[in-house]
Motif scaffolding. Structure first.
Motif, PDB file in Angstrom:
ATOM      1  N   ALA A 330       0.827  -1.202   0.000  1.00 28.23           N
ATOM      2  CA  ALA A 330       0.000   0.000   0.000  1.00 28.23           C
ATOM      3  C   ALA A 330       0.866   1.258   0.000  1.00 28.23           C
ATOM      4  O   ALA A 330       0.594   2.224  -0.732  1.00 28.23           O
ATOM      5  N   LEU A 331       1.908   1.249   0.821  1.00 25.06           N
ATOM      6  CA  LEU A 331       2.798   2.407   0.884  1.00 25.06           C
ATOM      7  C   LEU A 331       3.535   2.607  -0.434  1.00 25.06           C
ATOM      8  O   LEU A 331       3.754   3.740  -0.875  1.00 25.06           O
ATOM      9  N   GLY A 332       3.936   1.508  -1.070  1.00 28.76           N
ATOM     10  CA  GLY A 332       4.642   1.614  -2.343  1.00 28.76           C
ATOM     11  C   GLY A 332       3.781   2.234  -3.426  1.00 28.76           C
ATOM     12  O   GLY A 332       4.230   3.113  -4.187  1.00 28.76           O
ATOM     13  N   ALA A 333       2.530   1.809  -3.526  1.00 26.95           N
ATOM     14  CA  ALA A 333       1.626   2.382  -4.518  1.00 26.95           C
ATOM     15  C   ALA A 333       1.364   3.855  -4.232  1.00 26.95           C
ATOM     16  O   ALA A 333       1.340   4.693  -5.153  1.00 26.95           O
ATOM     17  N   ARG A 334       1.190   4.164  -2.982  1.00 32.23           N
ATOM     18  CA  ARG A 334       0.950   5.559  -2.584  1.00 32.23           C
ATOM     19  C   ARG A 334       2.172   6.423  -2.869  1.00 32.23           C
ATOM     20  O   ARG A 334       2.052   7.576  -3.306  1.00 32.23           O
TER      21      ARG A 334
END
Length: 379
Positions: A330-334
């Protein structure tokens, strides 16, 4: 045909993030038809990268730090300025900023870009001297160009009275992207740190934190990508789960291979490595120094920002991310979306050209037809 303005960049150091910024700016400025030359010392990667772009490189023999050679370096740079005859001088980092402002002394529009303040890198009398110079030398800067609001705020808080402009760092979101070749990973979760091996980047703090991470996350591995003056000291006593990859041409491969990218800096303006990693869709852990909070997505993502020089906090943040794969995804996509929206290199280079336009007029963006729109002085 109207001849486009001539920009002289003055750079020291000639490797790492400063060299990358200079190369990116030169490429963009040549592409819009500006005439560009760069004065810098030999060595590092900068000269070869600039010549590959077709840009003139003027030799300027300057050491990285001020010292007894400074008067000669200033005189040599003054000769370079007289020979190149630029319309504007853009000096990068403390040493080039010191020498360029002394050489030009307000006779030409001068942009000074600190890329982190020199007085933060020193202690005692050296720090006081560096701060005193920055307060005095601001009179010879037509613009002081900061890469983050935090860097500007540090200057203001330290008593530097300057004509400020903030242009946040940007990265090439095509070169740094989630898809593409990956570096060799091996088995186990992988943490990657990309940066010059030196006190500023804080790899010693990371190595102090690593045993606790390795204890909590079986099979975890750490790769330090880069070289520098502290390489031998960092290698001494490093555990077997730590690999030193040295300087590499393609850091994007290592970002894409990582589960988490970390940069435990002691000071920065706004570091490029976390932005590059986020452009590759990777979660990052950074220390709360100038520019770090601004480089992260809004809302302070969990476990991404820790105090500097705190191995315990760093270990806890890395461990939490390594043990939570859904959170990492999730953090990577964000992170990728955040860099695309706010830190694309094209936005940064356009903003710098806008600063030149303010100082020189609209001719700064008028393309030069000679040489297919790329005119550059040869020296």
């Amino acid at each position: 045909m109207r001849i486009a303005p001539h920009i002289l960049h003055v750079a020291q150091p000639v490797e790492g993030g400063v060299a990358r910024v200079v190369t990116d700016l030169v490429a963009a400025q040549l592409a819009v038809g500006l005439r560009v030359s760069v004065a810098c010392p030999r060595g590092g990667t900068l000269t070869d990268d600039l010549r590959a772009l077709g840009c003139a490189v003027v030799r300027w023999d300057a050491t990285r730090a001020p010292g007894h050679r400074l008067p000669g370096e200033v005189r040599q740079l003054a000769r370079v300025v007289r020979g190149v005859r630029p319309d504007l001088v853009h000096a990068h980092s403390a040493k080039a900023g010191l020498a360029a402002r002394l050489a030009v002394r307000g006779s030409l529009p001068t942009v000074f870009q600190p890329h982190a303040w020199s007085f933060e890198a020193a202690d005692g009398i050296v720090a006081r001297l560096a701060l005193g110079w920055e307060r005095f030398g601001a009179r010879w800067a037509t613009r002081v160009l900061c890469v983050s609001e935090a860097e500007r705020h540090t200057g203001v808080r330290s008593g530097i009275d300057a004509p400020w402009r903030v242009v946040r760092n940007g990265v090439d979101t095509v070169r740094f992207r989630p898809e593409g070749e990956r570096a060799r990973r091996g088995a186990g979760p992988l943490v990657v740190c990309v940066g010059r091996l030196c006190r500023q980047k804080g790899q010693d703090v990371l190595l102090a934190a690593w045993p606790e991470v390795a204890r909590q996350v079986p099979g975890a591995r750490l790769v330090l990508v880069g070289d520098g003056p502290d390489a031998d000291g960092l290698r001494a006593g490093a555990p077997g789960s730590v690999e030193f990859a040295g300087a590499v041409a393609d850091t994007a491969r290592w970002y894409r291979a990582a589960d988490v990218v970390v940069l435990p800096s002691r000071w920065e303006g706004m570091a490029l490595a976390p932005l590059e990693a986020m452009a590759c869709g990777r979660p990052v852990v950074v220390t709360d120094v100038d520019g770090a909070g601004e480089s992260l997505p809004p809302g302070r993502p969990p476990n991404c920002l820790v105090p500097p020089e705190d191995p315990g906090a760093l270990a806890r943040a890395l461990t939490a991310l390594l043990l939570d794969e859904p959170l990492r995804a999730a953090l990577g996509a964000r992170a990728r979306a955040h860099v695309l929206a706010g830190h694309d290199l094209r936005h940064t280079t356009d903003a710098v050209t806008d600063v030149y336009r303010e100082l020189l007029g609209p001719a700064t963006t008028r393309a030069v037809e000679t040489n297919g729109g790329r005119e550059c002085v040869t020296t």
